[in-house]
Design an enzyme around this catalytic site. Structure first.
Site, PDB file in Angstrom:
ATOM      1  N   HIS A   8       0.806  -1.220   0.000  1.00 26.54           N
ATOM      2  CA  HIS A   8       0.000   0.000   0.000  1.00 26.54           C
ATOM      3  C   HIS A   8       0.841   1.273   0.000  1.00 26.54           C
ATOM      4  CE1 HIS A   8      -3.055  -2.973   0.989  1.00 26.54           C
ATOM      5  NE2 HIS A   8      -3.800  -2.172   0.251  1.00 26.54           N
ATOM      6  N   ARG A  11     -15.104   2.217  -1.326  1.00 25.36           N
ATOM      7  CA  ARG A  11     -14.897   0.947  -0.615  1.00 25.36           C
ATOM      8  C   ARG A  11     -14.867   1.216   0.876  1.00 25.36           C
ATOM      9  NH1 ARG A  11      -9.477  -2.261  -1.579  1.00 25.36           N
ATOM     10  NH2 ARG A  11      -8.703  -0.739  -0.078  1.00 25.36           N
ATOM     11  N   GLU A  50     -10.972 -10.595  -4.249  1.00 27.00           N
ATOM     12  CA  GLU A  50      -9.525 -10.443  -4.031  1.00 27.00           C
ATOM     13  C   GLU A  50      -8.946 -11.571  -3.194  1.00 27.00           C
ATOM     14  OE1 GLU A  50      -8.638  -6.738  -2.054  1.00 27.00           O
ATOM     15  OE2 GLU A  50     -10.434  -6.847  -0.826  1.00 27.00           O
ATOM     16  N   ASN A 100      -4.272  -7.345  -6.578  1.00 25.56           N
ATOM     17  CA  ASN A 100      -3.100  -7.286  -5.689  1.00 25.56           C
ATOM     18  C   ASN A 100      -3.220  -8.370  -4.623  1.00 25.56           C
ATOM     19  OD1 ASN A 100      -2.630  -4.931  -7.106  1.00 25.56           O
ATOM     20  ND2 ASN A 100      -3.513  -3.624  -5.522  1.00 25.56           N
ATOM     21  N   ASP A 101      -4.340  -8.324  -3.929  1.00 23.15           N
ATOM     22  CA  ASP A 101      -4.524  -9.335  -2.883  1.00 23.15           C
ATOM     23  C   ASP A 101      -4.776 -10.711  -3.485  1.00 23.15           C
ATOM     24  OD1 ASP A 101      -4.117  -8.053  -0.405  1.00 23.15           O
ATOM     25  OD2 ASP A 101      -5.959  -6.927  -0.709  1.00 23.15           O
ATOM     26  N   ARG A 145       2.576  -9.143  -0.497  1.00 21.48           N
ATOM     27  CA  ARG A 145       2.721  -8.081  -1.501  1.00 21.48           C
ATOM     28  C   ARG A 145       3.631  -6.953  -1.038  1.00 21.48           C
ATOM     29  NH1 ARG A 145      -3.359  -5.550  -1.373  1.00 21.48           N
ATOM     30  NH2 ARG A 145      -2.401  -3.667  -2.156  1.00 21.48           N
ATOM     31  N   CYS A 155      -9.407  -3.519 -10.438  1.00 20.38           N
ATOM     32  CA  CYS A 155      -8.853  -2.321  -9.801  1.00 20.38           C
ATOM     33  C   CYS A 155      -7.519  -2.588  -9.093  1.00 20.38           C
ATOM     34  CB  CYS A 155      -9.861  -1.701  -8.841  1.00 20.38           C
ATOM     35  SG  CYS A 155     -10.350  -2.808  -7.522  1.00 20.38           S
TER      36      CYS A 155
HETATM   37  C1  PEP Z   1      -6.357  -5.219  -4.461  1.00 18.04           C
HETATM   38  O1  PEP Z   1      -6.140  -5.973  -3.508  1.00 18.04           O
HETATM   39  O2  PEP Z   1      -6.046  -5.489  -5.639  1.00 18.04           O
HETATM   40  C2  PEP Z   1      -7.009  -3.923  -4.226  1.00 18.04           C
HETATM   41  C3  PEP Z   1      -7.361  -3.141  -5.219  1.00 18.04           C
HETATM   42  O3  PEP Z   1      -7.167  -3.528  -2.924  1.00 18.04           O
HETATM   43  P1  PEP Z   1      -5.957  -2.938  -2.031  1.00 18.04           P
HETATM   44  O4  PEP Z   1      -4.783  -2.759  -2.933  1.00 18.04           O
HETATM   45  O5  PEP Z   1      -6.427  -1.676  -1.441  1.00 18.04           O
HETATM   46  O6  PEP Z   1      -5.772  -4.016  -1.016  1.00 18.04           O
HETATM   47 MG    MG Z   2      -7.090  -5.535  -1.624  1.00 18.02          MG
END
Ligand code: PEP
Ligand code: MG
Length: 630
Positions: free
Chosen positions: A228, A371, A479, A502-503, A513, A550
């Site tokens: 993040h 979200r 995710e 990502n998750d 990550r 996303c």
């Molecule tokens: C993800 O996990 O891809 C996502 C968009 O949420 P975040 O990156 O905020 O965990």
């Molecule tokens: Mg996420």
């Protein structure tokens, strides 16, 4: 008082940075990390230091002794963990520095063991009924003062050694205090204009405090591409390199630094020749950005005429002006964690409503997906700890703990307040507002969250509160592998999906990550990840649910063709990436993308998929996927 996991990645280590001899800091030095936010920063290196924690003397009740001692033990454990991590990193330093720093770390670790110092601290909590912080400050100060009380006839050498030991005791006290009070970096105030921030690690909450008008770039020793912190720094448009091991120990006052967020190279004390090259690269980068700006008024449409919706992910209010500048058609993901960060207490409903309203208004009628709070993992938020809303210790494995919707269902008031604030914020805006639930793994979580949403709507109606003309749609983040594989069921309980790759990549491949150390294993092109994406897209299509992607791959032009080929028609990304992705969309046909996806989905080896994507990119003159960070 509340105690939870202190800042992930540990704190910046001002002690060791100072302990490292300065004599090798002058010649040009290169560090190779991972470029996570493109662009080139040239500026004065500014080592981020934590502010010393201030502790006021606090008394406790006899009934609180055990709880206070438990907080102390947690801080000791955390300190040992941080020191262990530091020791592991020592091998990258020159031998001279290793010999100097190693014994220091050993001394710190020793002091946290069964020593007189630690016994003294515990004794103060128990016998004088003071808080753990107070006991630490008082005992370390008493010990240091005792060490400095010199007997007559002491030698110079003796004096120096006592000074050093007293400072070590004070430093271990400072570390304990930092871990007890969970002190965040707040030392950006005295940052010189145009400085490059250098730190061991930055938390997302620290990144949120950086002002892109004043900071030129960032380089840290820790952190992963999809963590993040990286996402936030990209969203701020700050050239950033993470994982530049050894850097923070080498910077000194006035050092010039070049951070190339595209190649991942950091140069400390660049020579004139290096500086001129960096300036030329900087110019070329700005020119390519300007060329992309020419795409602003052109549609995001494939060569065979399919329109692709390009939305922006938002992590901070500071990004709102970017929406128009890059031509994002809406906000595909508002990560509301920032609303809760860097505050003493969680924001109330009115404050949240005000913030969401600003966002909705800035989107100018375009879709806005908000979200709800995704606490947990590396997203540590003090306001929630201070309010006792999050678990005392979340350090077993925070990514697998009480994250996202799990916490919100345990703390329904948090969720109700947020739903209510979102609904109030939308009144009178006629916006296309959507609500998104993070970290779902099963249908029951969606049902429970939806029941709370419906309850809030009923309550507000009962109270005569005006509701938006169009009630926000209710969506689910896909995710986790659990969510992806139950997408059919989830689709029956929600209105849309947002694919958080990502998750999804992290949980599918069991790769943190945010951990640069395993960055080479974080591969969204792994067939297992692609199959989960495909499965979710097919479920969405069967149930006629809109779906967007996303995660960070949505903003990486190297993935655009594959995602379009898999059937994705909405991509939400860091605003800065919209022009590059639009350029890619306009360069490919859906037919060719479909062909690429069909071939890729027939493979089970990530390298073969990568080779196919690279070949496609070369044939179409597109950016190629970077290798996962090494
Ligand atoms: C993800 O996990 O891809 C996502 C968009 O949420 P975040 O990156 O905020 O965990
Ligand atoms: Mg996420």
């Amino acid at each position: 008082m509340n105690q939870t996991e202190p800042p992930p990645g540990g704190a910046v280590e001002p002690d060791l940075a100072q302990a490292a001899p300065r004599r090798w800091a002058r010649p040009e030095m290169r560090f190779v990390g991972t470029g996570v936010s493109s662009g080139i920063a040239i500026g004065q290196a500014f080592g981020v230091r934590e502010q010393p924690a201030t502790v006021t003397r606090l008394r406790i009740a006899a009934a609180d002794i055990e709880a206070e001692l438990a907080r102390l033990e947690a801080a000791v454990k955390q300190s040992l963990k941080q020191l262990g991590k530091l020791r592991q990193k020592l091998h990258v330093l020159p031998e001279e520095a290793q010999t100097e720093i190693e014994p220091l770390i050993t001394a710190y670790i020793h002091m946290l063991g069964p020593t007189r110092l630690m016994r003294g601290i515990r004794h103060r909590v128990r016998e004088t009924l003071v808080s753990a912080e107070t006991a630490v400050v008082e005992e370390t100060e008493a010990t240091a003062t005792q060490m400095l009380a010199l007997p007559i006839g002491v030698t110079e050498e003796d004096r120096a050694s006592r000074d050093r030991r007293a400072e070590e005791v004070r430093e271990i006290g400072r570390r304990l205090i930092r871990n007890l009070t969970r002190t965040a970096f707040r030392s950006f105030a005295d940052l010189p204009d145009g400085a490059v921030v250098v730190a061991d690690a930055l938390r997302p909450a620290d990144a949120a405090l950086l002002n892109p008008e004043r900071v030129a770039g960032v380089a840290t020793e820790e952190g992963g591409t999809t963590g993040h912190t990286a996402i936030m720094l990209r969203s701020l448009g700050l050239p950033t390199v993470l994982g530049a091991i050894g850097l923070s120990h080498k910077i000194g006052p006035g050092d010039t630094i070049v951070v190339d967020g595209t190649t991942g190279i950091v140069v400390l004390n660049p020579t004139q020749a290096t500086l001129s090259r960096a300036r030329a690269d900087q110019l070329a980068f700005a020119e390519s950005r300007n060329r992309l700006a020419g795409l602003l008024r052109l549609p995001a449409e494939t060569t065979d005429g399919t329109a692709i919706a390009l939305h922006a992910n938002l992590e901070l209010l500071a990004e709102l002006p970017m929406l128009g500048q890059v031509g994002a058609e809406g906000i595909g993901l508002l990560r509301t964690e920032f609303v809760f960060m860097n505050r003493e207490a969680p924001p109330d409903e009115a404050m949240q409503a005000e913030i969401y309203h600003q966002v909705i208004a800035a989107a100018g009628g375009g879709p806005v997906t908000i979200r709800v709070l995704d606490w947990g993992g590396e997203k540590d938020i003090e306001a929630l700890s201070n309010a006792g809303l999050v678990p005392e210790l979340n350090d077993v494995n925070p990514a697998l703990g009480l994250r996202g919707i799990r916490l919100l269902l345990r703390r329904p008031t948090l969720l109700e307040t947020q739903f209510s604030a979102i609904l109030r914020a939308a009144v009178g805006t006629d916006s296309d507002l959507r609500i998104l639930i993070p970290m779902v793994t099963c249908l029951d979580e969606v049902r429970q969250a939806r029941a709370i949403y419906d309850r809030v709507i009923r309550r507000l109606t009962r109270e005569g509160v005006r509701l938006p003309g169009r009630l926000p749609l209710f969506g689910v983040m896909i995710e986790t592998p659990g969510a992806a594989l139950s997408a059919d069921g989830l689709a029956t309980a929600c209105d849309f999906f947002a694919l958080g790759t990502n998750d999804l990549t992290m949980y599918t491949l069991a790769v943190d990550r945010a951990d640069g150390g395993v960055g080479s294993l974080f591969d969204p092109l792994h067939p297992a990840v692609l199959r989960l994406i495909q499965f979710s897209l097919e479920a969405a299509s069967r149930h006629q649910r809109p779906v967007s992607v996303c995660g960070e791959i949505a903003g990486d032009p190297a993935f655009t063709a594959l995602l379009l080929g898999l059937g994705v028609r909405t991509l939400s990304m860091n605003a800065v990436n919209v022009p590059r992705v639009k350029q890619t969309v306009r360069a490919v046909s859906l037919a060719a993308c479909g062909d690429l996806a069909r071939r890729a989905m027939a493979e089970s080896d990530p390298d073969t998929v990568r080779a196919q994507v690279v070949a496609f990119a070369r044939m179409h003159g597109l950016p190629e996927p970077a290798m996962p960070a090494l």
